[in-house]
Design a protein around this motif. Structure first.
Motif, PDB file in Angstrom:
ATOM      1  N   SER A  52      -6.591  34.390 -13.554  1.00  0.00           N
ATOM      2  CA  SER A  52      -6.552  33.270 -14.474  1.00  0.00           C
ATOM      3  C   SER A  52      -7.181  32.023 -13.890  1.00  0.00           C
ATOM      4  O   SER A  52      -7.778  31.235 -14.606  1.00  0.00           O
ATOM      5  CB  SER A  52      -5.101  32.971 -14.866  1.00  0.00           C
ATOM      6  OG  SER A  52      -4.497  34.125 -15.380  1.00  0.00           O
ATOM      7  N   ILE A  65     -13.513  26.651 -17.528  1.00  0.00           N
ATOM      8  CA  ILE A  65     -12.802  25.566 -18.183  1.00  0.00           C
ATOM      9  C   ILE A  65     -13.637  25.027 -19.342  1.00  0.00           C
ATOM     10  O   ILE A  65     -14.789  24.612 -19.171  1.00  0.00           O
ATOM     11  CB  ILE A  65     -12.495  24.438 -17.179  1.00  0.00           C
ATOM     12  CG1 ILE A  65     -11.566  24.962 -16.086  1.00  0.00           C
ATOM     13  CG2 ILE A  65     -11.874  23.237 -17.876  1.00  0.00           C
ATOM     14  CD1 ILE A  65     -10.244  25.476 -16.575  1.00  0.00           C
ATOM     15  N   ARG A 121     -10.604  21.726 -23.923  1.00  0.00           N
ATOM     16  CA  ARG A 121      -9.206  22.032 -23.592  1.00  0.00           C
ATOM     17  C   ARG A 121      -8.778  21.291 -22.325  1.00  0.00           C
ATOM     18  O   ARG A 121      -8.052  21.822 -21.503  1.00  0.00           O
ATOM     19  CB  ARG A 121      -9.024  23.537 -23.400  1.00  0.00           C
ATOM     20  CG  ARG A 121      -9.062  24.334 -24.693  1.00  0.00           C
ATOM     21  CD  ARG A 121      -8.625  25.751 -24.445  1.00  0.00           C
ATOM     22  NE  ARG A 121      -7.281  25.818 -23.914  1.00  0.00           N
ATOM     23  CZ  ARG A 121      -6.718  26.931 -23.440  1.00  0.00           C
ATOM     24  NH1 ARG A 121      -7.414  28.045 -23.399  1.00  0.00           N
ATOM     25  NH2 ARG A 121      -5.486  26.911 -22.973  1.00  0.00           N
ATOM     26  N   CYS A 131      -3.348  20.045 -22.523  1.00  0.00           N
ATOM     27  CA  CYS A 131      -2.566  21.048 -23.241  1.00  0.00           C
ATOM     28  C   CYS A 131      -2.363  20.530 -24.662  1.00  0.00           C
ATOM     29  O   CYS A 131      -2.106  19.342 -24.875  1.00  0.00           O
ATOM     30  CB  CYS A 131      -1.231  21.311 -22.552  1.00  0.00           C
ATOM     31  SG  CYS A 131      -0.006  20.007 -22.725  1.00  0.00           S
ATOM     32  N   THR A 167      -2.116  17.925 -16.744  1.00  0.00           N
ATOM     33  CA  THR A 167      -1.282  18.828 -15.956  1.00  0.00           C
ATOM     34  C   THR A 167       0.072  18.948 -16.638  1.00  0.00           C
ATOM     35  O   THR A 167       0.823  17.974 -16.701  1.00  0.00           O
ATOM     36  CB  THR A 167      -1.100  18.331 -14.520  1.00  0.00           C
ATOM     37  OG1 THR A 167      -2.359  18.382 -13.839  1.00  0.00           O
ATOM     38  CG2 THR A 167      -0.108  19.215 -13.765  1.00  0.00           C
ATOM     39  N   CYS A 174       3.453  24.192 -20.132  1.00  0.00           N
ATOM     40  CA  CYS A 174       2.399  25.028 -20.722  1.00  0.00           C
ATOM     41  C   CYS A 174       1.527  25.708 -19.676  1.00  0.00           C
ATOM     42  O   CYS A 174       0.577  26.420 -20.028  1.00  0.00           O
ATOM     43  CB  CYS A 174       1.533  24.176 -21.650  1.00  0.00           C
ATOM     44  SG  CYS A 174       2.431  23.469 -23.047  1.00  0.00           S
ATOM     45  N   HIS A 221      -0.688  24.461 -17.679  1.00  0.00           N
ATOM     46  CA  HIS A 221      -2.036  23.969 -17.952  1.00  0.00           C
ATOM     47  C   HIS A 221      -2.333  22.830 -16.985  1.00  0.00           C
ATOM     48  O   HIS A 221      -1.569  21.874 -16.893  1.00  0.00           O
ATOM     49  CB  HIS A 221      -2.092  23.469 -19.399  1.00  0.00           C
ATOM     50  CG  HIS A 221      -3.435  22.970 -19.841  1.00  0.00           C
ATOM     51  ND1 HIS A 221      -4.035  21.855 -19.319  1.00  0.00           N
ATOM     52  CD2 HIS A 221      -4.280  23.449 -20.792  1.00  0.00           C
ATOM     53  CE1 HIS A 221      -5.196  21.662 -19.924  1.00  0.00           C
ATOM     54  NE2 HIS A 221      -5.379  22.597 -20.810  1.00  0.00           N
ATOM     55  N   SER A 222      -3.440  22.942 -16.244  1.00  0.00           N
ATOM     56  CA  SER A 222      -3.807  21.855 -15.333  1.00  0.00           C
ATOM     57  C   SER A 222      -5.310  21.880 -15.083  1.00  0.00           C
ATOM     58  O   SER A 222      -5.837  22.870 -14.575  1.00  0.00           O
ATOM     59  CB  SER A 222      -3.062  21.983 -14.002  1.00  0.00           C
ATOM     60  OG  SER A 222      -3.390  20.904 -13.147  1.00  0.00           O
ATOM     61  N   HIS A 245      -1.155  33.611 -18.545  1.00  0.00           N
ATOM     62  CA  HIS A 245      -0.977  32.400 -19.346  1.00  0.00           C
ATOM     63  C   HIS A 245      -1.571  31.137 -18.722  1.00  0.00           C
ATOM     64  O   HIS A 245      -1.954  30.215 -19.437  1.00  0.00           O
ATOM     65  CB  HIS A 245       0.521  32.150 -19.601  1.00  0.00           C
ATOM     66  CG  HIS A 245       1.160  33.177 -20.466  1.00  0.00           C
ATOM     67  ND1 HIS A 245       1.555  34.417 -19.987  1.00  0.00           N
ATOM     68  CD2 HIS A 245       1.481  33.161 -21.780  1.00  0.00           C
ATOM     69  CE1 HIS A 245       2.096  35.115 -20.972  1.00  0.00           C
ATOM     70  NE2 HIS A 245       2.062  34.381 -22.066  1.00  0.00           N
ATOM     71  N   TYR A 281      -3.734  28.206 -17.370  1.00  0.00           N
ATOM     72  CA  TYR A 281      -5.085  27.736 -17.684  1.00  0.00           C
ATOM     73  C   TYR A 281      -5.389  26.578 -16.750  1.00  0.00           C
ATOM     74  O   TYR A 281      -4.870  25.470 -16.924  1.00  0.00           O
ATOM     75  CB  TYR A 281      -5.165  27.270 -19.140  1.00  0.00           C
ATOM     76  CG  TYR A 281      -6.558  26.872 -19.582  1.00  0.00           C
ATOM     77  CD1 TYR A 281      -7.469  27.848 -19.983  1.00  0.00           C
ATOM     78  CD2 TYR A 281      -6.960  25.544 -19.577  1.00  0.00           C
ATOM     79  CE1 TYR A 281      -8.759  27.495 -20.378  1.00  0.00           C
ATOM     80  CE2 TYR A 281      -8.243  25.181 -19.964  1.00  0.00           C
ATOM     81  CZ  TYR A 281      -9.138  26.166 -20.365  1.00  0.00           C
ATOM     82  OH  TYR A 281     -10.411  25.804 -20.753  1.00  0.00           O
ATOM     83  N   THR A 282      -6.209  26.831 -15.733  1.00  0.00           N
ATOM     84  CA  THR A 282      -6.410  25.805 -14.708  1.00  0.00           C
ATOM     85  C   THR A 282      -7.672  26.073 -13.903  1.00  0.00           C
ATOM     86  O   THR A 282      -8.158  27.210 -13.849  1.00  0.00           O
ATOM     87  CB  THR A 282      -5.206  25.762 -13.751  1.00  0.00           C
ATOM     88  OG1 THR A 282      -5.384  24.714 -12.807  1.00  0.00           O
ATOM     89  CG2 THR A 282      -5.030  27.073 -13.013  1.00  0.00           C
TER      90      THR A 282
END
Length: 389
Positions: free
Chosen positions: A2, A7, A11, A14, A21, A25, A27-28, A210, A212-213
């Protein structure tokens, strides 16, 4: 992986919380020093050992459990911010823990409005997640000169991660209760190994689908958790384990020694070589998890002595050597001024030096039936339930 996803600049935040960050979620998105946005984590520095935590034995009493996961926002000696009790009761019937149906693991109930126990983050308001494991001893037996602790490791309600172990240990030269403690220590060694070899990879796989970073560090932290173990060990033994890493051990005298601030040996704690072997292997398990970035909190269970009493009352199943409770020396005693201890004979209290590289535990995987699982969940509630007033 992941962390290697490209990127998309659309997006950057989040969608739910509009944060670059967001621990809820997972997400970072990082921006480089030159203002550009790296598309993945391949070019970002990764510090060696960045996740490692100190392998400190942390004893958590049941009345402390509800304090984990919440930050006060003030100074430590000031009023702490409590969880929203109305939210906790409304969503989770007031339980301080949460059984996640999606991942089959039990976490401390965390988060807040809109993020309560969100899968797969399960993050509390302090930015940490606390996974709960419970050792449930179903019975003790003694057969062919060995003590056997039949224990189940529960990680969630009907979780596929739940397993059962028979810890088979040789008879030590002390009392029956001493030997039962030995068998429980051996079982906890297996639990720590199981968390390292199975539970952590399971958590990692869940998160990697899951997150997203473009931050390798954030992805690694999203996989990690703090472990709360509800154990059947006595609080006296737990308190001793808390100080083992500060003690020295003498193989010659079979005892742990404590020094005062001036370096003078003042107290001793007698132990057998078998007990020392188990303690050192146990501390080694804590260190292995610490290298993964997983600290451990220990909480004595509320029903820990029942199966011991049942076993000890059945005296006819005990070998003669185990009926002599007077075999146990005092748990600790002062070292007399004239009782010199040669520094050369002392090694670190958690050292594996001189310990045979063999395993006394035989593990058998087992999936509990619904009734047994329900009973264990009730025991978890008895051990953990302490809603804030």
């Amino acid at each position: 992986m992941s962390v290697m996803k490209d990127i998309d600049e659309s997006r950057l935040y989040c969608e739910k919380h509009m944060l670059m960050t967001c621990k809820v979620c997972l997400h970072s998105v990082n921006v480089a020093n030159d203002g550009t946005i790296p598309k993945n984590a391949s070019g970002l520095p990764r510090l060696h050992g960045v996740y490692v935590v100190r392998p400190r034995f942390q004893l958590a009493h049941t009345h402390d459990i509800d304090r984990l996961g919440y930050v006060d926002g003030l100074y430590p000696d000031k009023e702490r911010k409590l969880p929203r009790i109305d939210l906790l009761k409304a969503i989770n019937n007031g339980h301080p823990y949460y059984d996640c149906n999606a991942c089959g693991l039990t976490f401390l109930a965390g988060g807040g409005p809109g993020s309560f126990a969100a899968h797969p983050s399960h993050v509390c308001s302090d930015g940490q997640r606390y996974l709960i494991a419970r050792l449930s001893v179903s019975k003790f037996t003694c057969d062919s000169g060995k003590t056997v602790c039949h224990g189940s490791f529960f990680f969630g309600h009907k979780s596929p991660s739940n397993v059962h172990y028979q810890c088979i240990g040789k008879i030590d030269t002390r009392s029956a209760e001493w030997n039962l403690d030995n068998s429980e220590l051996g079982t906890l060694i297996e639990l720590l190994l199981h968390v390292e070899k199975d539970i952590f990879p399971h958590r990692r796989d869940l998160v990697d689908e899951h997150v997203y970073t473009n931050s390798a560090y954030f992805a690694g932290q999203a996989r990690r958790f703090q472990l709360i173990v509800i154990t059947t060990l006595s609080e006296t033994l737990l308190n001793f384990l808390d100080k083992v890493q500060t003690l020295k051990y003498s193989q010659k005298r079979q005892a742990y020694y404590e020094k005062n601030r001036f370096g003078v040996v003042k107290r001793m704690y007698p132990a057998t070589e078998e007990r020392r072997r188990l303690i050192s292997k146990f501390i080694a398990g804590l260190k292995s998890l610490a290298k993964l970035g997983i600290p451990v909190h220990w909480c004595p269970g509320s029903k820990s002595m029942y199966e011991k009493r049942v076993f000890l009352n059945e005296s006819y199943v005990l070998p003669p050597a185990l009926n002599e409770s007077q075999n146990d020396p005092p748990a600790e005693k002062d070292v007399e001024p004239g009782e010199d201890v040669d520094e050369d004979e002392l090694i670190e209290g958690d050292s594996l030096e001189g310990i045979p590289d063999h395993d006394q535990c035989q593990n058998v995987e087992y999936v509990p039936g619904p009734e047994e699982d329900a009973e264990t969940q009730d025991a978890v509630w008895d051990s953990l339930s302490n809603p804030a007033k």
